[in-house]
Scaffold this active site. Structure first.
Site, mmCIF file in Angstrom:
data_model
loop_
_atom_site.group_PDB
_atom_site.id
_atom_site.type_symbol
_atom_site.label_atom_id
_atom_site.label_comp_id
_atom_site.label_asym_id
_atom_site.label_seq_id
_atom_site.Cartn_x
_atom_site.Cartn_y
_atom_site.Cartn_z
ATOM 1 N N ASP A 12 0.813 -1.389 0.051
ATOM 2 C CA ASP A 12 0.019 0.031 0.077
ATOM 3 C C ASP A 12 0.768 1.376 -0.145
ATOM 4 O OD1 ASP A 12 -1.993 2.121 0.782
ATOM 5 O OD2 ASP A 12 -3.145 0.782 1.612
ATOM 6 N N VAL A 16 0.214 2.981 6.348
ATOM 7 C CA VAL A 16 -0.730 2.660 7.332
ATOM 8 C C VAL A 16 -1.669 4.007 7.424
ATOM 9 C CG1 VAL A 16 -1.506 2.409 9.934
ATOM 10 C CG2 VAL A 16 0.417 1.334 8.870
ATOM 11 N N HIS A 17 -2.980 3.787 7.100
ATOM 12 C CA HIS A 17 -3.944 4.747 7.120
ATOM 13 C C HIS A 17 -5.330 3.936 7.456
ATOM 14 C CE1 HIS A 17 -5.438 2.746 3.450
ATOM 15 N NE2 HIS A 17 -4.152 2.858 3.223
ATOM 16 N N GLY A 18 -6.387 4.536 7.492
ATOM 17 C CA GLY A 18 -7.529 3.924 8.244
ATOM 18 C C GLY A 18 -7.642 2.418 7.721
ATOM 19 N N GLY A 21 -4.645 0.640 9.105
ATOM 20 C CA GLY A 21 -4.524 0.697 10.609
ATOM 21 C C GLY A 21 -5.725 0.197 11.477
#
Length: 157
Positions: A12, A16-18, A21
């Site tokens: 990705d 780390v994003h919504g 995460g």
């Protein structure tokens, strides 16, 4: 411990994003997110932003270079359920070639850049990306495209 308990590897370019995460971490039941990225391993501000996202899922998060990940992954404790995230297929393949026991690789987001073509709604690749993804498959790794849990997964071909 026989080997580290790696639940999934995800490629990705946002790391780390919504979706990673929270959605993927909770879906997998991961309690540790490992970000293997040479740049972010040394960028405190980016780490702090990703930590804010990870904490909402209850998971711990660690940031290592690709080589550090290769060097320490076998020290993981038996109770760690690990979700590994890299920015590109190149980094994920380096982990696999470095004996990190990843069995499944999820391609999440690989945004458009000059010279890349679209293979899925949110996945754009160039020849190098394709070569690295096929090399993973040649090693017996299951490679699939899936943005979030609950959406239909597409097998990478």
């Amino acid at each position: 411990m026989d080997q580290p308990n790696i639940l999934l590897g995800r490629i990705d370019n946002r790391l780390v994003h919504g979706q990673v995460g929270v959605s993927w971490t909770n879906y997998l039941g991961a309690n540790l997110i490992v970000v293997a990225d040479d740049e972010v391993a040394h960028e405190e501000v980016q780490q702090e932003l990703m930590e804010l996202t990870a904490v909402t899922s209850g998971a711990e998060i660690r940031f290592f270079t690709v080589q550090e990940t290769i060097d320490i992954i076998w020290n993981a404790s038996d109770d760690q359920r690990i979700f590994i995230v890299t920015r590109t297929p190149f980094e994920m393949l380096k982990l696999i070639e470095g004996n990190v026991p990843i069995k499944k690789v999820n391609i999440g987001n690989m945004h458009f850049e000059e010279g890349k073509h679209q293979i899925s709604l949110k996945v754009f690749v160039d020849d190098e990306d394709l070569k690295n993804l096929h090399a993973m498959q040649d090693k017996g790794i299951e490679v699939f495209i899936q943005e979030i849990p609950g959406k239909m997964a597409e097998q990478f071909k």
